[in-house]
Design a protein around this motif. Sequence first.
Motif, mmCIF file in Angstrom:
data_model
loop_
_atom_site.group_PDB
_atom_site.id
_atom_site.type_symbol
_atom_site.label_atom_id
_atom_site.label_comp_id
_atom_site.label_asym_id
_atom_site.label_seq_id
_atom_site.Cartn_x
_atom_site.Cartn_y
_atom_site.Cartn_z
ATOM 1 N N TYR A 16 0.831 -1.201 0.000
ATOM 2 C CA TYR A 16 0.000 0.000 0.000
ATOM 3 C C TYR A 16 0.868 1.255 0.000
ATOM 4 O O TYR A 16 2.012 1.227 0.444
ATOM 5 C CB TYR A 16 -0.918 -0.019 1.224
ATOM 6 C CG TYR A 16 -1.950 -1.106 1.102
ATOM 7 C CD1 TYR A 16 -3.133 -0.878 0.427
ATOM 8 C CD2 TYR A 16 -1.712 -2.373 1.603
ATOM 9 C CE1 TYR A 16 -4.073 -1.882 0.267
ATOM 10 C CE2 TYR A 16 -2.642 -3.391 1.443
ATOM 11 C CZ TYR A 16 -3.813 -3.133 0.771
ATOM 12 O OH TYR A 16 -4.725 -4.126 0.608
ATOM 13 N N PRO A 17 0.330 2.373 -0.480
ATOM 14 C CA PRO A 17 1.091 3.622 -0.509
ATOM 15 C C PRO A 17 1.494 4.056 0.903
ATOM 16 O O PRO A 17 0.795 3.745 1.883
ATOM 17 C CB PRO A 17 0.111 4.633 -1.115
ATOM 18 C CG PRO A 17 -0.942 3.823 -1.777
ATOM 19 C CD PRO A 17 -1.010 2.523 -1.048
ATOM 20 N N PRO A 18 2.593 4.792 1.015
ATOM 21 C CA PRO A 18 3.074 5.234 2.334
ATOM 22 C C PRO A 18 2.017 5.975 3.151
ATOM 23 O O PRO A 18 1.983 5.850 4.376
ATOM 24 C CB PRO A 18 4.242 6.166 1.992
ATOM 25 C CG PRO A 18 4.691 5.749 0.640
ATOM 26 C CD PRO A 18 3.464 5.230 -0.064
ATOM 27 N N ALA A 22 0.631 3.788 7.750
ATOM 28 C CA ALA A 22 0.554 4.140 9.168
ATOM 29 C C ALA A 22 -0.809 3.794 9.762
ATOM 30 O O ALA A 22 -0.916 3.544 10.963
ATOM 31 C CB ALA A 22 0.851 5.621 9.358
ATOM 32 N N ASP A 23 -1.832 3.769 8.937
ATOM 33 C CA ASP A 23 -3.192 3.506 9.418
ATOM 34 C C ASP A 23 -3.558 2.026 9.410
ATOM 35 O O ASP A 23 -4.610 1.651 9.917
ATOM 36 C CB ASP A 23 -4.214 4.255 8.561
ATOM 37 C CG ASP A 23 -4.051 5.760 8.662
ATOM 38 O OD1 ASP A 23 -3.607 6.245 9.717
ATOM 39 O OD2 ASP A 23 -4.377 6.445 7.680
ATOM 40 N N ILE A 24 -2.717 1.184 8.844
ATOM 41 C CA ILE A 24 -3.039 -0.237 8.724
ATOM 42 C C ILE A 24 -2.545 -0.973 9.964
ATOM 43 O O ILE A 24 -1.349 -1.015 10.238
ATOM 44 C CB ILE A 24 -2.414 -0.846 7.448
ATOM 45 C CG1 ILE A 24 -2.949 -0.138 6.200
ATOM 46 C CG2 ILE A 24 -2.692 -2.337 7.380
ATOM 47 C CD1 ILE A 24 -2.265 -0.552 4.911
ATOM 48 N N GLN A 25 -3.478 -1.516 10.718
ATOM 49 C CA GLN A 25 -3.161 -2.266 11.929
ATOM 50 C C GLN A 25 -3.825 -3.631 11.865
ATOM 51 O O GLN A 25 -4.964 -3.747 11.426
ATOM 52 C CB GLN A 25 -3.669 -1.522 13.170
ATOM 53 C CG GLN A 25 -3.141 -0.109 13.312
ATOM 54 C CD GLN A 25 -1.643 -0.057 13.498
ATOM 55 O OE1 GLN A 25 -1.074 -0.903 14.180
ATOM 56 N NE2 GLN A 25 -1.003 0.912 12.874
ATOM 57 N N MET A 26 -3.120 -4.661 12.312
ATOM 58 C CA MET A 26 -3.637 -6.027 12.272
ATOM 59 C C MET A 26 -4.956 -6.158 13.034
ATOM 60 O O MET A 26 -5.883 -6.821 12.583
ATOM 61 C CB MET A 26 -2.606 -6.990 12.848
ATOM 62 C CG MET A 26 -3.098 -8.407 12.960
ATOM 63 S SD MET A 26 -3.325 -9.230 11.387
ATOM 64 C CE MET A 26 -1.722 -9.915 11.167
ATOM 65 N N ASP A 27 -5.051 -5.514 14.174
ATOM 66 C CA ASP A 27 -6.250 -5.663 15.004
ATOM 67 C C ASP A 27 -7.405 -4.771 14.560
ATOM 68 O O ASP A 27 -8.476 -4.806 15.145
ATOM 69 C CB ASP A 27 -5.922 -5.414 16.471
ATOM 70 C CG ASP A 27 -5.332 -4.041 16.728
ATOM 71 O OD1 ASP A 27 -4.944 -3.364 15.761
ATOM 72 O OD2 ASP A 27 -5.249 -3.659 17.902
ATOM 73 N N THR A 34 -8.542 6.390 1.924
ATOM 74 C CA THR A 34 -7.479 7.381 1.929
ATOM 75 C C THR A 34 -7.658 8.325 0.760
ATOM 76 O O THR A 34 -7.973 7.896 -0.341
ATOM 77 C CB THR A 34 -6.090 6.691 1.839
ATOM 78 O OG1 THR A 34 -5.974 5.772 2.919
ATOM 79 C CG2 THR A 34 -4.974 7.690 1.923
ATOM 80 N N GLU A 35 -7.468 9.587 1.032
ATOM 81 C CA GLU A 35 -7.589 10.623 0.005
ATOM 82 C C GLU A 35 -6.234 10.854 -0.657
ATOM 83 O O GLU A 35 -5.223 10.997 0.021
ATOM 84 C CB GLU A 35 -8.070 11.934 0.633
ATOM 85 C CG GLU A 35 -9.370 11.834 1.402
ATOM 86 C CD GLU A 35 -10.575 11.592 0.521
ATOM 87 O OE1 GLU A 35 -10.559 12.048 -0.634
ATOM 88 O OE2 GLU A 35 -11.517 10.945 0.989
ATOM 89 N N PHE A 36 -6.225 10.845 -1.973
ATOM 90 C CA PHE A 36 -5.047 11.182 -2.768
ATOM 91 C C PHE A 36 -5.448 12.307 -3.706
ATOM 92 O O PHE A 36 -5.851 12.070 -4.840
ATOM 93 C CB PHE A 36 -4.555 9.974 -3.574
ATOM 94 C CG PHE A 36 -4.030 8.863 -2.728
ATOM 95 C CD1 PHE A 36 -2.738 8.915 -2.220
ATOM 96 C CD2 PHE A 36 -4.824 7.766 -2.435
ATOM 97 C CE1 PHE A 36 -2.241 7.886 -1.440
ATOM 98 C CE2 PHE A 36 -4.334 6.738 -1.657
ATOM 99 C CZ PHE A 36 -3.036 6.800 -1.153
ATOM 100 N N GLY A 37 -5.357 13.520 -3.210
ATOM 101 C CA GLY A 37 -5.813 14.658 -4.003
ATOM 102 C C GLY A 37 -7.309 14.568 -4.226
ATOM 103 O O GLY A 37 -8.089 14.547 -3.288
ATOM 104 N N SER A 38 -7.726 14.468 -5.471
ATOM 105 C CA SER A 38 -9.156 14.400 -5.782
ATOM 106 C C SER A 38 -9.657 12.959 -5.867
ATOM 107 O O SER A 38 -10.823 12.727 -6.159
ATOM 108 C CB SER A 38 -9.437 15.116 -7.106
ATOM 109 O OG SER A 38 -8.733 14.478 -8.153
ATOM 110 N N VAL A 39 -8.783 11.999 -5.596
ATOM 111 C CA VAL A 39 -9.150 10.584 -5.688
ATOM 112 C C VAL A 39 -9.211 9.973 -4.292
ATOM 113 O O VAL A 39 -8.360 10.225 -3.447
ATOM 114 C CB VAL A 39 -8.108 9.805 -6.539
ATOM 115 C CG1 VAL A 39 -8.416 8.330 -6.567
ATOM 116 C CG2 VAL A 39 -8.031 10.381 -7.942
#
Length: 77
Positions: A16-18, A22-27, A34-39
């Motif tokens: 996944y993108p950087p 940080a938001d990906i947790q196993m539990d 996730t927002e990538f500009g207008s996407v």
Amino acid sequence: MEARERIAFALFKTDYPPQMRADIQMDQLGQIRTEFGSVTLTADLTIDWNEKRTEYLLKADAALSEMDAIVAERRGA
């Protein structure tokens, strides 16, 4: 969670993108947005992890095996 699965999950997160890692947790797997500009990217991580878990566990096994070899070499030196 055992070391093998932690390593596998860390490798999985690199798919996944950087901005998302940080938001990906196993539990707390599930849908993540996730927002990538207008996407906006939406991914169901539970499904993705379940499909790729075995592959990443094999990679974790290889990493752990190599770490054991490194430790053995250094102890023998």
